[in-house]
Motif scaffolding. Structure first.
Motif, PDB file in Angstrom:
ATOM      1  N   ASP A 196       7.513 -18.067  30.600  1.00 47.37           N
ATOM      2  CA  ASP A 196       6.188 -17.486  30.389  1.00 47.37           C
ATOM      3  C   ASP A 196       5.890 -16.643  31.625  1.00 47.37           C
ATOM      4  O   ASP A 196       5.456 -17.154  32.659  1.00 47.37           O
ATOM      5  CB  ASP A 196       5.153 -18.602  30.202  1.00 47.37           C
ATOM      6  N   TYR A 197       6.144 -15.338  31.512  1.00 46.02           N
ATOM      7  CA  TYR A 197       6.083 -14.420  32.653  1.00 46.02           C
ATOM      8  C   TYR A 197       4.811 -13.575  32.574  1.00 46.02           C
ATOM      9  O   TYR A 197       4.546 -12.930  31.555  1.00 46.02           O
ATOM     10  CB  TYR A 197       7.318 -13.517  32.670  1.00 46.02           C
ATOM     11  N   HIS A 198       4.033 -13.592  33.656  1.00 42.09           N
ATOM     12  CA  HIS A 198       2.818 -12.788  33.750  1.00 42.09           C
ATOM     13  C   HIS A 198       2.935 -11.873  34.965  1.00 42.09           C
ATOM     14  O   HIS A 198       3.207 -12.342  36.080  1.00 42.09           O
ATOM     15  CB  HIS A 198       1.590 -13.679  33.892  1.00 42.09           C
TER      16      HIS A 198
ATOM     17  N   ASP B 249       1.113 -22.465  37.754  1.00 45.33           N
ATOM     18  CA  ASP B 249       2.292 -21.593  37.826  1.00 45.33           C
ATOM     19  C   ASP B 249       3.392 -22.291  38.613  1.00 45.33           C
ATOM     20  O   ASP B 249       3.139 -22.887  39.664  1.00 45.33           O
ATOM     21  CB  ASP B 249       1.935 -20.272  38.489  1.00 45.33           C
ATOM     22  N   ASP B 250       4.611 -22.187  38.111  1.00 46.07           N
ATOM     23  CA  ASP B 250       5.753 -22.769  38.815  1.00 46.07           C
ATOM     24  C   ASP B 250       6.209 -21.887  39.961  1.00 46.07           C
ATOM     25  O   ASP B 250       6.668 -22.380  40.992  1.00 46.07           O
ATOM     26  CB  ASP B 250       6.909 -22.984  37.833  1.00 46.07           C
TER      27      ASP B 250
ATOM     28  N   ARG C  42       6.739 -21.075  34.354  1.00 46.48           N
ATOM     29  CA  ARG C  42       5.626 -20.143  34.194  1.00 46.48           C
ATOM     30  C   ARG C  42       5.552 -19.360  35.497  1.00 46.48           C
ATOM     31  O   ARG C  42       5.382 -19.940  36.575  1.00 46.48           O
ATOM     32  CB  ARG C  42       4.319 -20.868  33.925  1.00 46.48           C
TER      33      ARG C  42
ATOM     34  N   ASN D 211      12.477 -23.526  32.694  1.00 53.96           N
ATOM     35  CA  ASN D 211      11.471 -22.938  31.808  1.00 53.96           C
ATOM     36  C   ASN D 211      10.177 -22.700  32.582  1.00 53.96           C
ATOM     37  O   ASN D 211       9.150 -23.322  32.315  1.00 53.96           O
ATOM     38  CB  ASN D 211      11.213 -23.868  30.618  1.00 53.96           C
TER      39      ASN D 211
ATOM     40  N   HIS E 165       6.128 -21.922  25.064  1.00 53.27           N
ATOM     41  CA  HIS E 165       6.313 -22.450  26.409  1.00 53.27           C
ATOM     42  C   HIS E 165       5.595 -23.779  26.578  1.00 53.27           C
ATOM     43  O   HIS E 165       6.164 -24.754  27.099  1.00 53.27           O
ATOM     44  CB  HIS E 165       5.827 -21.434  27.442  1.00 53.27           C
ATOM     45  N   ASP E 166       4.353 -23.860  26.131  1.00 59.15           N
ATOM     46  CA  ASP E 166       3.600 -25.110  26.255  1.00 59.15           C
ATOM     47  C   ASP E 166       4.208 -26.219  25.397  1.00 59.15           C
ATOM     48  O   ASP E 166       4.182 -27.404  25.784  1.00 59.15           O
ATOM     49  CB  ASP E 166       2.147 -24.888  25.841  1.00 59.15           C
TER      50      ASP E 166
END
Length: 497
Positions: free
Chosen positions: A219-221, A261-262, A193, A191, A77-78
């Protein structure tokens, strides 16, 4: 398995399913020079597809290619890398997520099968009958009662599965409709986060997954401390290769987010927090500069009004937080203080088999459909800190009346700028729609007594659209303690693009 039939033991979606006490992943690869992997990936990304076997040859200590691959997945992701089916990595498409006409007819079969796998694994093939079926139905009854009463909700394994049965489908559908508000203006990253606070059993996560295009890198948290995290983890197993997930089994208050975070998603969780406004403020601080808080709540009175109260505390009239949608504030320096009960309604879903089977065992005195929940009705709020609004429309006193001053306009015909904040609330007589302009202290309703071509936009406009009313009659309704704006054959209603 959705998206990757060849998934194996090194499935990239299992990046981290639990947060260790010292902050280290429980599933980290063996020690490797991560900087060297990143440097090689940055060099090769513009030359040819990145092959972990090739990079392994360039790294001191000759790490196993599988370790290199896992490191690339964690850094993808980064680095802006998309993993292809052949195991190589290429530059990700960085265009915004496209707007789509989201209108699911049913909860997808893959997700239904995954939930039933959990039910069968815990209770057996006949999970919906006998003692297990009775226990699940009792958990659903209790959850519904607790939400209605505003009681604290506790989730053991039975309650988490009951919650999944009852809420996975409608939560899955609702989030896609809300994300459309961002995507229509190209403000939803392809894309992203994502931080899913109070992720529950995964309905919103799955809706997000299906709304985003297949070539996205996510990038899912998830932050979920309860037994629902076990259900969530299984449901996330159905996501595609480049939807990489981490589940943090902590409370929203205790979790320490990294930042940038987006999207910070609060779906049906605000009512369960002791101080929801303080928690939302905490996560506002870790948004990317162009990120968004997306809050969703059930449409019932308590949770819907509760969401709007949080919105108003977090985004006061003179603050730095902007209400992006749907309750646009059309007058600078004003914020609403009315009751705030407002919700959207979308088409029902088909009844999934797991709900139908649970409902068949209901008590004799319970109505058919007691354990069926396919109504897609929800309240929501999208907040931003960059000043962006879904529609950049504002009132001018030389042109429009202000709801904050409606008392002085009673019995007069006026021009008005307002947001449509409901579907038709009538029961077969004159159409009634809740409206607001962001300055109102009491409820305002547009009442359509005569239908004409010139006022058709009142009924045809979508929830959250801005409308211009010309020559509308302002009246006070003693019974409802609200203002009625009467739309008749002398009134013109236009939707603002």
């Amino acid at each position: 398995m959705k998206g990757d039939a060849d998934a194996d033991a090194d499935d990239p979606r299992r990046v981290d399913t639990s947060r260790a006490g010292d902050g280290d992943s429980l599933h980290s690869p063996p020690m490797i020079d991560r900087d060297a992997v990143r440097d090689n990936a940055k060099y090769l990304r513009n030359v040819r597809p990145i092959d972990p076997d090739e990079i392994a040859d360039y790294i001191e200590g000759a790490p196993h290619p599988a370790v290199v691959k896992q490191t690339l997945r964690e850094e993808a992701h980064d680095l802006g890398l998309f993993e292809r089916d052949d195991g190589t990595f290429v530059p990700a498409n960085d265009d915004p997520a496209p707007f789509q006409s989201w209108s699911p007819a049913a909860f997808p079969d893959d997700y239904s099968f995954a939930l039933e796998d959990l039910l069968i694994g815990r209770y057996g093939a006949n999970w919906h009958v006998g003692e297990s079926g009775d226990r699940l139905r009792e958990r659903v009854r209790q959850l519904k009662e607790d939400y209605y009463r505003g009681n604290p909700v506790e989730y053991d394994e039975d309650a988490a599965l009951g919650y999944g049965i009852y809420h996975l489908p409608d939560y899955y559908a609702a989030v896609g409709y809300v994300l459309s508000d961002l995507a229509e203006r190209s403000l939803l990253p392809r894309n992203p986060r994502v931080l899913d606070v109070g992720a529950g059993t995964g309905g919103p996560a799955l809706g997000l997954h299906d709304y985003l295009p297949d070539d996205s890198v996510v990038d899912y948290h998830a932050v979920e401390p309860s037994a629902s995290a076990d259900v969530l983890d299984r449901m996330l197993g159905e996501t595609r290769r480049n939807f990489r997930t981490t589940v943090h089994r902590e409370t929203a208050e205790a979790f320490d987010p990294d930042g940038d975070d987006d999207v910070a998603l609060f779906a049906s969780v605000l009512s369960e927090l002791d101080d929801p406004a303080a928690v939302v403020r905490k996560y506002l601080d870790v948004l990317a500069d162009d990120g968004a808080i997306v809050a969703i709540a059930p449409a019932d009175r308590n949770t819907s009004i509760g969401l709007r109260e949080v919105e108003r505390q977090v985004a006061p009239a003179d603050g730095d937080v902007t209400v992006y949608s749907p309750t646009l504030r059309l007058w600078d320096g004003y914020a609403p203080s009315d009751r705030g009960w407002s919700f959207d309604v979308k088409p029902d879903l088909d009844v999934p088999g797991f709900q139908r089977r649970l409902d068949e065992g209901r008590d004799a005195d319970e109505d058919e459909g007691t354990f069926v929940n396919v109504d897609v009705q929800y309240s929501y709020s999208v907040l931003r800190t960059d000043g962006e609004r879904r529609l950049d429309v504002r009132g001018t006193p030389a042109r429009f009346a202000k709801m904050a001053e409606m008392e002085r306009h009673v019995t007069n015909r006026i021009d008005l700028l307002a947001v449509k904040l409901s579907h038709d609330l009538s029961e077969g007589n004159n159409q009634v729609f809740k409206i607001g302009d962001g300055s109102e202290a009491v409820d305002h309703y547009a009442v359509r007594t005569r239908e004409t071509v010139l006022n058709a936009d009142l009924a045809d406009a979508d929830y959250g659209d801005v409308l211009v009313f010309e020559n509308v009659l302002a009246l006070w309704n003693d019974d409802e303690e609200a203002y009625n704006l009467v739309v008749d054959d002398e009134t013109l209603v236009d939707r603002v693009a």
